[in-house]
Design an enzyme around this catalytic site. Sequence first.
Site, PDB file in Angstrom:
ATOM      1  N   LYS A   1     -11.544  -0.155  -0.966  1.00 22.87           N
ATOM      2  CA  LYS A   1     -11.624   1.290  -1.061  1.00 22.87           C
ATOM      3  C   LYS A   1     -11.014   1.725  -2.380  1.00 22.87           C
ATOM      4  CE  LYS A   1      -7.660   2.110   2.053  1.00 22.87           C
ATOM      5  NZ  LYS A   1      -7.442   0.945   2.935  1.00 22.87           N
TER       6      LYS A   1
ATOM      7  N   SER B   1       0.796  -1.227   0.000  1.00 23.07           N
ATOM      8  CA  SER B   1       0.000   0.000   0.000  1.00 23.07           C
ATOM      9  C   SER B   1       0.829   1.277   0.000  1.00 23.07           C
ATOM     10  CB  SER B   1      -0.957  -0.024   1.190  1.00 23.07           C
ATOM     11  OG  SER B   1      -1.795   1.088   1.172  1.00 23.07           O
ATOM     12  N   HIS B   2       0.780   2.021   1.084  1.00 25.11           N
ATOM     13  CA  HIS B   2       1.430   3.329   1.164  1.00 25.11           C
ATOM     14  C   HIS B   2       2.819   3.235   1.788  1.00 25.11           C
ATOM     15  CE1 HIS B   2      -0.681   2.161   4.683  1.00 25.11           C
ATOM     16  NE2 HIS B   2       0.154   2.892   5.393  1.00 25.11           N
TER      17      HIS B   2
ATOM     18  N   ASP C   1      -2.313   6.604  -3.126  1.00 26.62           N
ATOM     19  CA  ASP C   1      -1.224   5.819  -2.546  1.00 26.62           C
ATOM     20  C   ASP C   1      -0.707   4.756  -3.524  1.00 26.62           C
ATOM     21  OD1 ASP C   1      -3.336   4.021  -2.415  1.00 26.62           O
ATOM     22  OD2 ASP C   1      -2.714   3.182  -0.483  1.00 26.62           O
TER      23      ASP C   1
ATOM     24  N   ASP D   1      -5.837   2.711  -3.471  1.00 25.72           N
ATOM     25  CA  ASP D   1      -7.105   2.680  -2.734  1.00 25.72           C
ATOM     26  C   ASP D   1      -7.285   3.878  -1.808  1.00 25.72           C
ATOM     27  OD1 ASP D   1      -5.163   1.765  -0.999  1.00 25.72           O
ATOM     28  OD2 ASP D   1      -6.250  -0.031  -0.363  1.00 25.72           O
ATOM     29  N   ARG D   2      -6.197   4.637  -1.564  1.00 25.82           N
ATOM     30  CA  ARG D   2      -6.310   5.824  -0.709  1.00 25.82           C
ATOM     31  C   ARG D   2      -6.249   7.089  -1.541  1.00 25.82           C
ATOM     32  NH1 ARG D   2      -3.014   5.212   4.842  1.00 25.82           N
ATOM     33  NH2 ARG D   2      -3.606   3.066   5.297  1.00 25.82           N
TER      34      ARG D   2
ATOM     35  N   ASP E   1      -1.053   1.532  -4.005  1.00 26.69           N
ATOM     36  CA  ASP E   1      -1.967   0.570  -4.646  1.00 26.69           C
ATOM     37  C   ASP E   1      -3.295   1.194  -5.053  1.00 26.69           C
ATOM     38  OD1 ASP E   1      -2.629   0.816  -1.928  1.00 26.69           O
ATOM     39  OD2 ASP E   1      -3.607  -1.140  -1.906  1.00 26.69           O
TER      40      ASP E   1
HETATM   41  C1  VG1 Z   1      -4.268   1.283   8.291  1.00 30.30           C
HETATM   42  C2  VG1 Z   1      -5.464   2.200   8.430  1.00 30.30           C
HETATM   43  C3  VG1 Z   1      -6.744   1.459   8.080  1.00 30.30           C
HETATM   44  C4  VG1 Z   1      -6.619   0.853   6.666  1.00 30.30           C
HETATM   45  C5  VG1 Z   1      -5.371  -0.011   6.593  1.00 30.30           C
HETATM   46  C6  VG1 Z   1      -5.130  -0.558   5.202  1.00 30.30           C
HETATM   47  O1  VG1 Z   1      -4.381   0.227   9.212  1.00 30.30           O
HETATM   48  O2  VG1 Z   1      -5.547   2.737   9.726  1.00 30.30           O
HETATM   49  O3  VG1 Z   1      -7.825   2.338   8.158  1.00 30.30           O
HETATM   50  O4  VG1 Z   1      -7.745   0.079   6.352  1.00 30.30           O
HETATM   51  O5  VG1 Z   1      -4.235   0.745   6.976  1.00 30.30           O
HETATM   52  O6  VG1 Z   1      -5.054   0.464   4.250  1.00 30.30           O
HETATM   53  P1  VG1 Z   1      -3.608   0.212  10.625  1.00 30.30           P
HETATM   54  O7  VG1 Z   1      -3.902  -1.139  11.224  1.00 30.30           O
HETATM   55  O8  VG1 Z   1      -2.163   0.434  10.311  1.00 30.30           O
HETATM   56  O9  VG1 Z   1      -4.177   1.345  11.420  1.00 30.30           O
HETATM   57  V1  VG1 Z   1      -4.024   0.273   2.915  1.00 30.30           V
HETATM   58  O10 VG1 Z   1      -4.296   1.542   1.815  1.00 30.30           O
HETATM   59  O11 VG1 Z   1      -2.590   0.174   3.712  1.00 30.30           O
HETATM   60  O12 VG1 Z   1      -4.393  -1.225   2.282  1.00 30.30           O
HETATM   61 CO    CO Z   2      -3.499   1.356  -0.010  1.00 29.97          CO
END
Ligand code: VG1
Ligand code: CO
Length: 543
Positions: A376, A113-114, A277, A281-282, A279
């Site tokens: 998302k 992801s990010h 981000d 989704d953000r 991937d």
């Molecule tokens: C974080 C965010 C959560 C989101 C998750 C995956 O998780 O707080 O809201 O769904 O990342 O997003 P955590 O457990 O680190 O708080 V992504 O765009 O990383 O797939």
């Molecule tokens: Co992401």
Amino acid sequence: MNIQVIKTTPYSDQRPGTAGLRKRVKIFQQPHYLANFVQSIFDTLGDVKGKTLVLGGDGRYFCREAADIILRMAAANGFGRVIIGQGALLSTPGSSLIIRKNKALGGIILTASHNPGGPDGDFGLKYDASNGGLASEKMTEAFYKRSQTIESYRILEAPLTNIDALGVSQLGNMKVEVIDPVADYAVLMQSLFDFDLIHNLFQSGFRLHFDAMNGVTGPYAQEILERKIGAPAGTVVNQIPLPDFGGLHPDPNLTHAHDLVELMYGSNAADLGVATDGDGDRHMILGRRFYVGPSDSLAILTANARLVPGYRQGLVGVARSMVTSQALDYVARKLGIDYYKTPTGWKFFGNLLDAGRITFCGEESFGAGSDHVREKDGLWAVLLWLNILAVRRESVEQIVRKHWAEFGRSVYMRHDYEGIELKVADDLIAALRRSLPQLSNRSFGRYRVALADDFSYTDPVDGSVSSHQGIRIEFADGSRLAFRLSGTGTTGATLRVYLERYEPDPARHNDDTAAALAELKQIANEIAGISQRTGKEKPDVIV
Ligand code: VG1
Ligand code: CO
């Protein structure tokens, strides 16, 4: 071609977090590490004979190598077909769509992801089920269990598959179908939004600055915004997915999307600034010299959904994670629709979406989405904003201010304390949990505790219970605090502290957010002993 059965031994650290298994690239590169986890998924799925698997990722370092291993393992395990994005690219929402459209058994998405990429960065792998949504907690726990007893995995001995040319090829008894990652997604977006109206908005001189942060959204955004809608060339920047994201940290927030923030607060600001981000989704939304918090963005999109063709009939219901601000609730109450509070992580929205109980959902972590897929979707949220702006012809700031005037403002912040020693973080949460009974009815200045508990969620669709999903302390005036540890980090622990206060008075909507929440921050520190236990006087990241 020969199926090999390779002997292996378990790795103890393969329990998936909030969104899949995320580790340093170096960990994934250990012998058999990736293969162990993939075989654990396949074993858990049971009969995969003849089934279809979708495969793709955000293009980060190690994606292509991983894709080749997974293709050969899928063939050796009996899958009938793998649909893979060209160059192993598929955004997270794009992948969700391809799974649903092709009625696949599921999909593997290669992403962290990010989190930063490159040889010294992070890699990750998540499994989406046949509904196109993240595997349930029950499933991911089963993957982990299996990974702890694994003794061998199956892999086809074969030359490197060409994943760069579109079309179908054969790998053992399995078909490999290389598809354009963007085409189907673009068609879906066109069915939801009024592209002509958005085109007219651009014609009138409206300027969008879209920073894809060298993640996977670039090709999607360029095709849809620049080619299909006709936004000026150059609207999308950092548009080429790069294995190390060009050294950028592909996290669309005020800290990491600094170029965008500088531009949007400068003299040549666009009308709308967005970043997505790794991937896809953000997303983060900025107006001219104006930041839109993700919780507000979700509430505003919900309040304005009927302006957009795909949602003209209205929304059946909405959901947010517990730690997301309550701004959404005020809108839902006014619209007279149901609203739900879930634990953190998109997997908890899946059942509500599948059961037709909600249309929109979102999180404070720059995530919003709808029932069009089961992940998302950053670009979807941007198109929704654009469509609303094209109808209302007001500035981003005007839209937000009018929203606050109508619904009140949920003043909100998230403070992240990163790189804490695991034991220190666990102890902090444990002590907080123990102190909950003594907190009820206590007062801190003008704040009186009305509820102090450890959030537990009962899924209204299947009745499954998820406990220990975050400590929440709610005050009598509707303000609140929440505390939880991140489940996506790869080094040490990250403590997330969520602060919220409701401000109905428009005369105070201009107040500085940090100042408005200063007292709550004090109280959070007092209750949880943050600086005393972690040695940190201030958070590392503020959202
Ligand atoms: C974080 C965010 C959560 C989101 C998750 C995956 O998780 O707080 O809201 O769904 O990342 O997003 P955590 O457990 O680190 O708080 V992504 O765009 O990383 O797939
Ligand atoms: Co992401």
